[in-house]
Motif scaffolding. Structure first.
Motif, PDB file in Angstrom:
ATOM      1  N   VAL A 152       0.849  -1.193   0.000  1.00 48.59           N
ATOM      2  CA  VAL A 152       0.000   0.000   0.000  1.00 48.59           C
ATOM      3  C   VAL A 152       0.888   1.246   0.000  1.00 48.59           C
ATOM      4  O   VAL A 152       1.861   1.318   0.757  1.00 48.59           O
ATOM      5  N   VAL A 185      -9.017   5.490  -3.873  1.00 44.43           N
ATOM      6  CA  VAL A 185      -8.193   4.281  -3.808  1.00 44.43           C
ATOM      7  C   VAL A 185      -8.028   3.739  -5.219  1.00 44.43           C
ATOM      8  O   VAL A 185      -8.999   3.645  -5.971  1.00 44.43           O
ATOM      9  N   GLU A 187      -5.799   0.712  -7.709  1.00 43.93           N
ATOM     10  CA  GLU A 187      -4.899  -0.443  -7.813  1.00 43.93           C
ATOM     11  C   GLU A 187      -3.998  -0.222  -9.018  1.00 43.93           C
ATOM     12  O   GLU A 187      -4.481   0.109 -10.105  1.00 43.93           O
ATOM     13  N   THR A 205      -1.699  -0.860  -3.912  1.00 43.93           N
ATOM     14  CA  THR A 205      -2.931  -0.101  -3.684  1.00 43.93           C
ATOM     15  C   THR A 205      -2.510   1.306  -3.284  1.00 43.93           C
ATOM     16  O   THR A 205      -1.734   1.484  -2.342  1.00 43.93           O
ATOM     17  N   VAL A 207      -3.630   4.732  -1.704  1.00 39.95           N
ATOM     18  CA  VAL A 207      -4.681   5.376  -0.911  1.00 39.95           C
ATOM     19  C   VAL A 207      -4.306   6.856  -0.833  1.00 39.95           C
ATOM     20  O   VAL A 207      -3.242   7.209  -0.334  1.00 39.95           O
ATOM     21  N   MET A 233      -8.383   2.667   6.420  1.00 41.62           N
ATOM     22  CA  MET A 233      -8.497   1.993   5.122  1.00 41.62           C
ATOM     23  C   MET A 233      -7.221   1.196   4.823  1.00 41.62           C
ATOM     24  O   MET A 233      -7.278   0.078   4.318  1.00 41.62           O
ATOM     25  N   LYS A 236      -7.136  -1.937   6.978  1.00 39.15           N
ATOM     26  CA  LYS A 236      -8.114  -2.908   6.483  1.00 39.15           C
ATOM     27  C   LYS A 236      -7.585  -3.590   5.222  1.00 39.15           C
ATOM     28  O   LYS A 236      -7.674  -4.804   5.068  1.00 39.15           O
ATOM     29  N   ASN A 237      -7.007  -2.791   4.340  1.00 39.46           N
ATOM     30  CA  ASN A 237      -6.471  -3.328   3.094  1.00 39.46           C
ATOM     31  C   ASN A 237      -5.363  -4.345   3.382  1.00 39.46           C
ATOM     32  O   ASN A 237      -5.308  -5.413   2.759  1.00 39.46           O
ATOM     33  N   GLU A 241      -5.219  -8.459   2.564  1.00 44.71           N
ATOM     34  CA  GLU A 241      -4.144  -9.040   1.766  1.00 44.71           C
ATOM     35  C   GLU A 241      -3.422 -10.163   2.490  1.00 44.71           C
ATOM     36  O   GLU A 241      -2.913 -11.089   1.881  1.00 44.71           O
TER      37      GLU A 241
END
Ligand code: SF4
Length: 242
Positions: A152, A185, A187, A205, A207, A233, A236-237, A241
């Protein structure tokens, strides 16, 4: 060479960098004209190394060191107002061991997180020139290669967002035009377009957040709940994963 040693080697090169004459001159000037409240400080006034966990899954990209903040203390975000917000959010979501850091020797540590910047020398009025951003980009590109576990990326503010996209495109990502906006967000995958023996497919990802600058935090453009939501966020991501 081990990964953490590779990162240390890179940061030693960064600290000696003199590619931007305007910034080298400015850093000297800053250390010679300290404000009264910091007159006892021995200013770092060199390029700032990035820092954090070499196995980090979260990579944060700032804009540039603050002349009286990181440039004074010798570590990114350490001792400045943006850092207060950032470190507090990182602590709250388990990415740091302390809610703030005022000096680089105060035991503050990042966990699963690495902090870098678009440029590593404080620019006048916090405004880097395009050529200074270009000069500094190779260091970020090398960090991206060395930080193999990053999943991330959080660019702080619009300039860091644009430069992150530019760097990822240079790494082979085919990224359409993406708009900047707090809480967005995306990808992004890299590696395919390069077609070199070392290229590999990586997916990140992104953010996106407003920068926790005083300009944003004092005007209410960025509030603490808005900023904390970003790291919620992220957490959580990463949980999804793992
Ligand atoms: S901004 Fe980056 S490229 Fe320019 S002198 Fe500082 S470390 Fe070197």
């Amino acid at each position: 060479m081990k990964l953490d040693r590779e990162l240390e080697r890179l940061q030693r090169i960064v600290v000696r960098c003199r590619k931007c004459p305007r910034l080298v001159a400015y850093l000297q000037e800053v250390s010679q004209h300290k404000p009264r409240r910091y007159r006892d400080w021995d200013y770092w006034s060199k390029p700032l190394p990035s820092f954090g966990d070499p196995d980090a899954r979260l990579l944060i990209i700032g804009l540039a060191p603050a002349a009286q903040g990181g440039n004074r203390t010798g570590r990114m975000f350490t001792g400045d107002r943006s850092g207060e917000w950032l470190f507090n959010a990182l602590y709250k979501f388990g990415f740091a061991n302390q809610p703030n850091s005022l000096r680089r020797d105060d035991g503050f540590k990042l966990n699963d997180c690495y902090i870098t910047a678009t440029i590593r020398c404080a620019p006048p009025k916090n405004k880097p020139l395009p050529e200074e951003i270009e000069n500094c980009r190779p260091y970020f590109l090398e960090e991206l290669d060395l930080l193999k576990k990053v999943e991330v990326i959080v660019p702080l503010g619009q300039i860091a967002f644009a430069q992150t996209l530019r760097s990822l495109r240079l790494k082979g990502a085919e990224i359409p035009s993406l708009s900047f906006g707090h809480g967005k967000v995306y990808e992004v995958s890299t590696g395919q377009a390069l077609r070199t023996p070392n290229s590999r497919l990586r997916t990140f990802t992104l953010v996106v957040t407003y920068h926790p600058s005083q300009q944003n935090t004092q005007t209410g453009k960025l509030t603490k709940p808005m900023f904390h939501k970003i790291f919620k966020m992220v957490r959580k991501n990463l949980e999804v994963e793992s």
